[in-house]
Design a protein around this motif. Structure first.
Motif, short mmCIF file in Angstrom:
data_model
loop_
_atom_site.label_atom_id
_atom_site.label_comp_id
_atom_site.label_asym_id
_atom_site.label_seq_id
_atom_site.Cartn_x
_atom_site.Cartn_y
_atom_site.Cartn_z
N GLU A 48 6.70 -9.67 -7.33
CA GLU A 48 6.93 -8.24 -7.52
C GLU A 48 6.50 -7.41 -6.31
OE1 GLU A 48 5.49 -6.73 -11.27
OE2 GLU A 48 5.98 -8.59 -12.31
N LYS A 49 5.94 -8.05 -5.30
CA LYS A 49 5.48 -7.34 -4.11
C LYS A 49 6.67 -6.92 -3.25
CE LYS A 49 4.11 -9.55 -0.42
NZ LYS A 49 4.85 -8.86 0.67
N ASN A 50 6.59 -5.73 -2.71
CA ASN A 50 7.55 -5.29 -1.70
C ASN A 50 7.41 -6.20 -0.49
OD1 ASN A 50 8.89 -3.93 0.44
ND2 ASN A 50 8.51 -1.94 -0.48
N ARG A 51 8.50 -6.78 -0.05
CA ARG A 51 8.43 -7.74 1.05
C ARG A 51 7.94 -7.10 2.35
NH1 ARG A 51 13.89 -6.71 0.30
NH2 ARG A 51 15.04 -5.94 2.12
N LYS A 52 7.94 -5.79 2.42
CA LYS A 52 7.51 -5.10 3.64
C LYS A 52 6.01 -4.84 3.66
CE LYS A 52 11.95 -2.73 4.29
NZ LYS A 52 12.62 -1.40 4.41
N THR A 53 5.31 -5.12 2.56
CA THR A 53 3.87 -4.88 2.51
C THR A 53 3.11 -6.20 2.57
OG1 THR A 53 3.83 -4.96 0.08
CG2 THR A 53 4.22 -2.82 1.11
N ASP A 54 1.84 -6.10 2.95
CA ASP A 54 1.03 -7.31 3.09
C ASP A 54 0.60 -7.86 1.73
OD1 ASP A 54 1.15 -7.23 5.86
OD2 ASP A 54 -0.63 -5.96 6.02
N SER A 55 0.31 -6.98 0.78
CA SER A 55 -0.15 -7.45 -0.52
C SER A 55 0.15 -6.41 -1.60
CB SER A 55 -1.65 -7.74 -0.50
OG SER A 55 -2.39 -6.56 -0.24
N PHE A 56 0.30 -6.88 -2.83
CA PHE A 56 0.51 -6.00 -3.97
C PHE A 56 -0.83 -5.51 -4.50
CE2 PHE A 56 0.96 -4.98 -8.42
CZ PHE A 56 2.20 -4.37 -8.53
N PHE A 57 -1.75 -6.46 -4.72
CA PHE A 57 -3.08 -6.11 -5.23
C PHE A 57 -3.95 -5.69 -4.06
CE2 PHE A 57 -1.27 -9.26 -8.16
CZ PHE A 57 -1.29 -8.52 -9.34
N ARG A 58 -4.31 -4.41 -4.04
CA ARG A 58 -4.92 -3.83 -2.85
C ARG A 58 -6.45 -3.74 -2.99
NH1 ARG A 58 -4.72 1.68 0.06
NH2 ARG A 58 -4.96 2.53 -2.04
N LYS A 59 -6.94 -2.74 -3.72
CA LYS A 59 -8.39 -2.54 -3.83
C LYS A 59 -8.89 -2.63 -5.27
CE LYS A 59 -8.68 0.40 0.29
NZ LYS A 59 -9.08 1.73 0.82
N GLY A 60 -8.09 -2.17 -6.22
CA GLY A 60 -8.48 -2.26 -7.61
C GLY A 60 -9.72 -1.47 -7.95
N LYS A 61 -9.83 -0.26 -7.43
CA LYS A 61 -10.99 0.57 -7.72
C LYS A 61 -10.55 2.02 -7.85
CE LYS A 61 -12.37 1.61 -2.95
NZ LYS A 61 -13.48 1.58 -1.97
N SER A 62 -11.49 2.87 -8.24
CA SER A 62 -11.22 4.30 -8.31
C SER A 62 -12.06 5.01 -7.26
CB SER A 62 -11.55 4.84 -9.71
OG SER A 62 -12.93 4.67 -10.00
N GLY A 63 -11.57 6.15 -6.81
CA GLY A 63 -12.31 6.94 -5.84
C GLY A 63 -12.00 6.64 -4.39
N GLY A 64 -11.06 5.71 -4.14
CA GLY A 64 -10.72 5.36 -2.77
C GLY A 64 -10.09 6.52 -2.00
N TRP A 65 -9.57 7.50 -2.73
CA TRP A 65 -8.92 8.64 -2.08
C TRP A 65 -9.87 9.39 -1.15
CZ3 TRP A 65 -11.05 13.45 -2.85
CH2 TRP A 65 -11.89 13.60 -3.95
N LYS A 66 -11.17 9.31 -1.41
CA LYS A 66 -12.14 10.05 -0.60
C LYS A 66 -12.14 9.58 0.85
CE LYS A 66 -15.07 10.77 -4.65
NZ LYS A 66 -16.36 10.45 -5.31
N GLU A 67 -11.78 8.30 1.06
CA GLU A 67 -11.71 7.77 2.42
C GLU A 67 -10.28 7.75 2.96
OE1 GLU A 67 -13.45 5.64 -0.04
OE2 GLU A 67 -15.11 6.98 0.46
N GLU A 68 -9.29 7.99 2.11
CA GLU A 68 -7.89 7.83 2.53
C GLU A 68 -7.14 9.13 2.77
OE1 GLU A 68 -6.45 3.62 0.62
OE2 GLU A 68 -6.24 5.40 -0.64
N LEU A 69 -7.48 10.17 2.02
CA LEU A 69 -6.67 11.39 2.05
C LEU A 69 -7.29 12.48 2.94
CD1 LEU A 69 -5.63 11.82 -1.71
CD2 LEU A 69 -4.60 10.39 0.07
N THR A 70 -6.43 13.23 3.59
CA THR A 70 -6.87 14.38 4.37
C THR A 70 -7.05 15.58 3.43
OG1 THR A 70 -4.63 15.20 4.77
CG2 THR A 70 -5.50 13.54 6.32
N PRO A 71 -7.77 16.61 3.87
CA PRO A 71 -7.90 17.82 3.04
C PRO A 71 -6.54 18.41 2.65
CG PRO A 71 -9.52 17.87 4.79
CD PRO A 71 -8.62 16.69 5.07
N GLU A 72 -5.59 18.36 3.56
CA GLU A 72 -4.25 18.91 3.27
C GLU A 72 -3.55 18.09 2.17
OE1 GLU A 72 -5.40 18.20 6.29
OE2 GLU A 72 -5.72 20.25 7.06
N GLN A 73 -3.70 16.78 2.23
CA GLN A 73 -3.08 15.92 1.22
C GLN A 73 -3.73 16.12 -0.14
OE1 GLN A 73 -3.75 12.23 3.30
NE2 GLN A 73 -1.68 12.17 4.17
N ILE A 74 -5.04 16.24 -0.15
CA ILE A 74 -5.76 16.50 -1.41
C ILE A 74 -5.28 17.82 -2.02
CG2 ILE A 74 -8.03 17.01 -2.41
CD1 ILE A 74 -9.23 15.18 -0.22
#
Length: 298
Positions: free
Chosen positions: A248-274
């Protein structure tokens, strides 16, 4: 296709979600639960996805590559009524990313007659954004743009006149992230719907999954549920994907199962994206107790 509806019982459990909200994890859990702990992520014991071209073609004995999306949506309610009549299983567990919408004839695309109930998986949209971007092999800005679109669509397909539509899944109208959640939890939905927050699935596992098992009417002991949870833990799913791959993984991505946690947005998103996500989805975020970030801290 026989549309008489004879001998139809309510046996479909819809596993509904906006993408990247815990649906696949729950299907892995169900696979382990129904298989006494046995789990192969490439051989799920669930029953496909609502948007499957193969299910449609098998049920109708038609070649859907010649049909337009509107024609598909006209037939889907009868297709899944027919599917139920063909299976002897007590329950069918069908994944669905489509929003709960009406087709052009004003009929819900998800049929009530063969439906037992639905589980609706919801996840903090701030965390959905990064995971959805990874799944699509795109950028976070692109993922947020789709999440904010009133008519956001997954697997959108263009079928020029004279050309066949050959994707293995039909286009899935999801609406916006908020629109998707509101469509499935509306009082107009004519069957029982249980909402499961991804965060509760992570942090209150036994209680949350046990309630879902009871809601679906499955007769399973706490020990069986615990065993299935252990076998479907995120580390094990990621390990299986690394060893065997995941269909079921998109062939263009490295993996389907990534981090499996909550709160990762704090390190990933910019203030504008939030801000973009919060501005578009504050009402539903508050409804499901997702904290609104203090933008002054970003």
């Amino acid at each position: 296709m026989d549309n008489s509806g004879e001998n139809i019982t309510s046996k479909i459990v819809w596993l509904a979600s906006y993408p990247k909200s815990g649906n696949t994890w729950f299907r892995a859990f169900l696979t382990a639960l129904l298989g006494d702990g046995d789990l192969n992520i490439n051989q799920m014991r669930t029953d496909g996805i609502f948007s499957s071209r193969n299910i449609f073609d098998d049920a109708t004995d038609m070649d859907s590559s010649y049909l337009y999306d509107d024609e598909i949506k006209q037939l889907l309610p009868d297709v899944f009524t027919q599917v139920v009549s063909q299976y002897a299983k007590e329950r069918l567990f069908v994944k669905i990313h489509d929003a709960y919408t009406l087709n052009s004839a004003g009929v819900p695309i998800v049929p009530a007659q063969p439906t037992l109930c639905a589980l609706y998986f919801i996840r903090n949209p701030l965390d959905v954004a990064g995971s959805f971007a990874n799944h699509n092999a795109g950028t976070i800005d692109e993922a947020i743009q789709t999440m904010n679109k009133p008519k956001g669509t997954l697997a959108k397909q263009k079928r020029p006149i004279g050309e066949l539509n050959v994707n293995n899944q039909f286009a899935q109208l999801m609406l916006s992230w908020s629109g998707h959640a509101e469509s499935w939890t509306s009082p107009d939905v004519p069957f029982p719907v249980m909402v499961l927050r991804y965060e509760d699935m992570l942090h209150d596992q036994l209680n949350t999954f046990s309630k879902a098992v009871d809601f679906m009417g499955l007769d399973k002991t706490p020990g069986q549920i615990e065993k299935a949870l252990f076998e479907s833990r995120f580390e094990r799913l990621k390990e299986q994907e690394k060893e065997k791959g995941f269909m079921e993984k998109n062939r263009k991505t490295d993996s389907f199962f990534r981090k499996g946690k909550s709160g990762g947005w704090k390190e990933e998103l910019t203030p504008e994206q939030i801000k973009s996500i919060v501005d578009n989805h504050r009402k539903v975020m508050e409804k499901y107790n997702y904290p609104i970030p203090d933008m002054a801290d970003n």
